[in-house]
Design a protein around this motif. Structure first.
Motif, short mmCIF file in Angstrom:
data_model
loop_
_atom_site.label_atom_id
_atom_site.label_comp_id
_atom_site.label_asym_id
_atom_site.label_seq_id
_atom_site.Cartn_x
_atom_site.Cartn_y
_atom_site.Cartn_z
N ASP A 97 0.84 -1.20 0.00
CA ASP A 97 0.00 0.00 0.00
C ASP A 97 0.88 1.25 0.00
O ASP A 97 2.03 1.22 0.42
CB ASP A 97 -0.89 0.01 1.24
N HIS A 98 0.29 2.34 -0.51
CA HIS A 98 0.86 3.68 -0.42
C HIS A 98 2.07 3.85 -1.35
O HIS A 98 2.30 3.04 -2.25
CB HIS A 98 1.22 4.00 1.04
N GLY A 99 2.82 4.92 -1.10
CA GLY A 99 3.90 5.33 -1.98
C GLY A 99 3.56 6.65 -2.66
O GLY A 99 2.38 7.00 -2.82
N CYS A 100 4.60 7.39 -3.07
CA CYS A 100 4.36 8.68 -3.72
C CYS A 100 3.65 8.51 -5.06
O CYS A 100 2.92 9.40 -5.49
CB CYS A 100 5.69 9.41 -3.93
N LYS A 101 3.88 7.39 -5.73
CA LYS A 101 3.26 7.15 -7.03
C LYS A 101 3.18 5.64 -7.25
O LYS A 101 3.93 4.87 -6.64
CB LYS A 101 4.09 7.80 -8.13
N GLY A 116 0.53 3.45 -4.62
CA GLY A 116 0.45 4.89 -4.79
C GLY A 116 -0.58 5.51 -3.87
O GLY A 116 -1.25 4.83 -3.08
N PRO A 117 -0.77 6.83 -3.97
CA PRO A 117 -1.66 7.52 -3.02
C PRO A 117 -3.14 7.42 -3.33
O PRO A 117 -3.96 7.79 -2.51
CB PRO A 117 -1.18 8.98 -3.12
N ALA A 244 6.41 2.69 3.27
CA ALA A 244 6.30 2.24 1.88
C ALA A 244 7.15 3.09 0.95
O ALA A 244 7.86 2.58 0.08
CB ALA A 244 4.83 2.25 1.44
N GLU A 245 7.11 4.41 1.13
CA GLU A 245 7.90 5.28 0.26
C GLU A 245 9.39 5.10 0.51
O GLU A 245 10.19 5.11 -0.42
CB GLU A 245 7.48 6.73 0.48
N TRP A 360 14.91 12.39 5.40
CA TRP A 360 14.70 11.08 6.03
C TRP A 360 14.37 10.02 4.98
O TRP A 360 14.86 8.90 5.05
CB TRP A 360 13.60 11.19 7.07
N LEU A 361 13.55 10.37 4.01
CA LEU A 361 13.20 9.42 2.96
C LEU A 361 14.36 9.15 2.02
O LEU A 361 14.44 8.07 1.42
CB LEU A 361 12.01 9.95 2.15
N SER A 362 15.27 10.10 1.88
CA SER A 362 16.37 9.96 0.94
C SER A 362 17.53 9.15 1.50
O SER A 362 18.53 8.97 0.80
CB SER A 362 16.89 11.34 0.52
#
Length: 374
Positions: A97-101, A116-117, A244-245, A360-362
């Motif tokens: 589930d989820h993610g930027c795209k 994705g969202p 997820a992202e 943080w995500l990077s």
């Protein structure tokens, strides 16, 4: 009458004790690691490998079967090792589930799909079932979600597939199959290494524990934690959005790509349709806790706030002195307390939070190094 009342009261006491015992027993069973006899695990694997089968795994549903004790990195490592040892490389699809795209990635014999969202993993699985069945493959859906099971059966019937083309596998049985044949120490080491690889996941979990009081079912889980190893809290939606992202960027980096090449920024996470206003604010609070120091700053959130008296309202003289100090500052200052309106201050704070969240995500490179090969 007295005897009747006493019998009624004794019956109520016995019933209450029995319900409490059954409730605690069910809590222990639901949070303990699922286990199966070796013969059942071996027969299930032989059934999957006898005919070429494509496994569609509802990843978060599998993690929920272990009370979210199984981290995302540990699940990826176990699935990679299991697919490699049973000849299922390229046939296991972990749907998240989820993610930027919406995204589809291949990594070390596993197929990863991110919803994705705007949609869920259930939507992706329900859409893939008829396509795979029409291609002549047998499909096994790993989930315990009743709605997804119904949608998968309906898609299989509408595709005209033969009987037995669609198979269903429970999540607890799937976890037992992943852990079958591996020593307990080895599984614990893999889970620990997966946690070290995803340090942000543990920092996120500790931050979430420190932010709110435990609910009744979480207190019951903690009561039986020594016996069953229960999770300390129930994972929230905003946490799964971030995890997820972060995992998607880690897999992209591990396969030699650029983590954020052409991807939306961290602000796109706030557009997820399953986040309400309260969960968005929790996400932004975590971004503010991460701050400039990266993941280590989230540890500071564990410390209880100091016991201080309620701050007094500043006097008129103090407010007048603060206004004179703000006027004397240069016009190009970017400090939040020197901005003109509350709206500008809010925009400044939001920009800083999103920048911290993007950093943080990077940190996908560190995560990618920790995801071990099977």
């Amino acid at each position: 009458r007295v005897c009747t009342y006493m019998r009624f009261a004794a019956t109520r006491v016995v019933f209450a004790v029995l319900c409490a015992h059954l409730s605690s027993a069910s809590a222990s069973r639901s949070t303990a690691w699922p286990t199966l006899p070796g013969s059942q695990c071996a027969s299930a694997v032989r059934e999957l490998t006898a005919v070429p089968t494509c496994l569609l795994v509802d990843a978060n549903n599998v993690r929920g079967a272990t009370a979210f004790r199984l981290t995302t990195g540990a699940l990826v490592d176990l699935a990679e090792a299991w697919a490699h040892s049973n000849g299922l490389r390229g046939r296991v699809h972990l749907v998240w589930d989820h993610g930027c795209k919406p995204d589809a990635l291949t990594s070390r014999g596993l197929e990863h799909g991110f919803a994705g969202p705007r949609q869920s993993a259930d939507d992706m699985i329900a859409a893939q079932v008829p396509l795979l069945l029409k291609g002549g493959e047998r499909v096994c859906v790993v989930t315990t979600d009743r709605e997804l099971i119904f949608r998968a059966k309906h898609a299989a019937a509408s595709s005209g597939a033969g009987r037995g083309a669609l198979r269903l596998l429970g999540t607890r049985k799937f976890v037992a199959m992943l852990r079958h044949g591996r020593e307990a120490a080895e599984c614990a080491q893999e889970e620990a290494s997966g946690g070290e690889a995803l340090e942000g996941e543990h920092a996120l979990r500790r931050f979430a524990i420190a932010q709110r009081a435990s609910r009744w079912h979480e207190r019951r889980r903690r009561k039986h934690a020594r016996k069953s190893g229960a999770a300390p809290f129930a994972e929230r939606t905003w946490q799964r959005v971030l995890l997820a992202e972060r995992l998607r960027r880690a897999i992209r980096t591990r396969e030699g790509g650029v983590a954020n090449s052409g991807d939306p920024t961290a602000e796109a996470l706030l557009t997820d349709v399953r986040l309400d206003a309260r969960q968005r604010s929790s996400l932004l609070r975590f971004a503010a806790a991460v701050g400039e120091d990266g993941e280590a700053a989230a540890e500071e959130a564990l410390a209880p706030p100091p016991l201080t008296s309620r701050p007094r309202r500043p006097t008129r003289r103090a407010r007048r002195a603060a206004a004179v100090a703000e006027k004397s500052e240069p016009a190009g200052s970017s400090q939040p307390h020197r901005l003109a309106t509350p709206r500008e201050r809010g925009e400044w704070v939001r920009e800083r939070q999103l920048e911290s969240l993007e950093r943080w995500l990077s940190h996908a490179g560190d995560v990618a190094q920790g995801l071990g090969a099977p």
